[in-house]
Write a protein that holds these residues in place. Sequence first.
Motif, short mmCIF file in Angstrom:
data_model
loop_
_atom_site.label_atom_id
_atom_site.label_comp_id
_atom_site.label_asym_id
_atom_site.label_seq_id
_atom_site.Cartn_x
_atom_site.Cartn_y
_atom_site.Cartn_z
N LEU A 82 -21.42 -40.93 30.93
CA LEU A 82 -19.97 -41.07 31.14
C LEU A 82 -19.20 -40.60 29.91
O LEU A 82 -18.15 -39.96 30.04
CB LEU A 82 -19.63 -42.53 31.44
N GLN A 85 -19.23 -36.90 29.92
CA GLN A 85 -18.29 -36.42 30.93
C GLN A 85 -16.86 -36.53 30.43
O GLN A 85 -16.06 -35.61 30.60
CB GLN A 85 -18.48 -37.20 32.23
N ASP A 86 -16.53 -37.70 29.83
CA ASP A 86 -15.18 -37.89 29.30
C ASP A 86 -14.87 -36.88 28.20
O ASP A 86 -13.76 -36.35 28.11
CB ASP A 86 -15.02 -39.31 28.75
N VAL A 89 -14.13 -33.59 29.87
CA VAL A 89 -12.81 -33.62 30.52
C VAL A 89 -11.70 -33.57 29.46
O VAL A 89 -10.71 -32.84 29.61
CB VAL A 89 -12.67 -34.88 31.39
N LEU A 216 -7.45 -35.63 38.25
CA LEU A 216 -8.69 -36.03 37.58
C LEU A 216 -9.86 -36.23 38.54
O LEU A 216 -10.97 -35.77 38.26
CB LEU A 216 -8.45 -37.31 36.76
N PRO A 217 -9.68 -36.91 39.70
CA PRO A 217 -10.81 -37.03 40.63
C PRO A 217 -11.35 -35.68 41.09
O PRO A 217 -12.57 -35.49 41.17
CB PRO A 217 -10.20 -37.82 41.81
N ARG A 220 -13.26 -34.06 38.14
CA ARG A 220 -14.57 -34.67 37.96
C ARG A 220 -15.54 -34.23 39.06
O ARG A 220 -16.71 -33.95 38.79
CB ARG A 220 -14.46 -36.20 37.94
N LYS A 221 -15.03 -34.18 40.29
CA LYS A 221 -15.89 -33.76 41.40
C LYS A 221 -16.32 -32.32 41.24
O LYS A 221 -17.48 -31.96 41.51
CB LYS A 221 -15.15 -33.97 42.73
N LEU A 223 -16.61 -30.69 38.40
CA LEU A 223 -17.49 -30.54 37.25
C LEU A 223 -18.84 -31.21 37.46
O LEU A 223 -19.88 -30.66 37.11
CB LEU A 223 -16.84 -31.13 35.99
N PHE A 224 -18.81 -32.42 38.04
CA PHE A 224 -20.01 -33.25 38.08
C PHE A 224 -20.54 -33.52 39.47
O PHE A 224 -21.53 -34.22 39.63
CB PHE A 224 -19.75 -34.59 37.35
#
Length: 229
Positions: A82, A85-86, A89, A216-217, A220-221, A223-224
């Motif tokens: 996490l 990931q942060d 981002v 952001l959702p 994230r989707k 990217l990850f």
Amino acid sequence: MNDADVSKQIQQMVRFIRQEAEEKANEISVSAEEEFNIEKLQLVEAEKKKIRQEYERKEKQVEVRKKIEYSMQLNASRIKVLQAQDDLVNSMKESASKHLLHVSQHHHTYKHLLKDLIVQSLLRLKEPSVLLRCRKDDVHLVESVLHSAEEEYSEKAKVHPPEIIVDHIYLPPAPAHHDAHGPSCSGGVVLASRDGKIVFENTLDARLDVVFRKKLPEIRKSLFGQIAA
């Protein structure tokens, strides 16, 4: 009965008594041996049971420790993932922030953008008189579009053109390399009602924050991938 017969009978009685005594002694000895063996077996089984119970207790403790350790390692791994990931981002947002600096460098495009930002802010506030705050470097561009912004707002809102007062307290300047952590602004405007109770921040940085939170959702989707709930 003569003495010899009496002596013979006495000896027979003695042998009988002795034999009976020996048999009884043997019987007692065998019974005692059996009781001893039974008690010894019970004690051995009791000790075995205690040992098994102690082993099972320690085995459970080991299993619990393993589960706790696994859970801790799993959580630590998740936290690292996490965090990574942060970090990715946030690096994207920092990169986007740096690109915002180029927006104000194209004066013709930025001038039209300032007008649109002012009109949008007026439509949000819907006040007859407002204070406008901008960067010191942008004052001349803001003043050059005020009239057209007032007219466009008046036409869209079906009201009289508002009074816009440019505040002489300016927004922070663009970020500088020598003061990367100080207050800064990439451009845009902030409008407020005259009493200061209603404020609409329409800077480029604020708009980036809003868009980034909203998207952001999706980011994230993208990217990850789909993350299980």
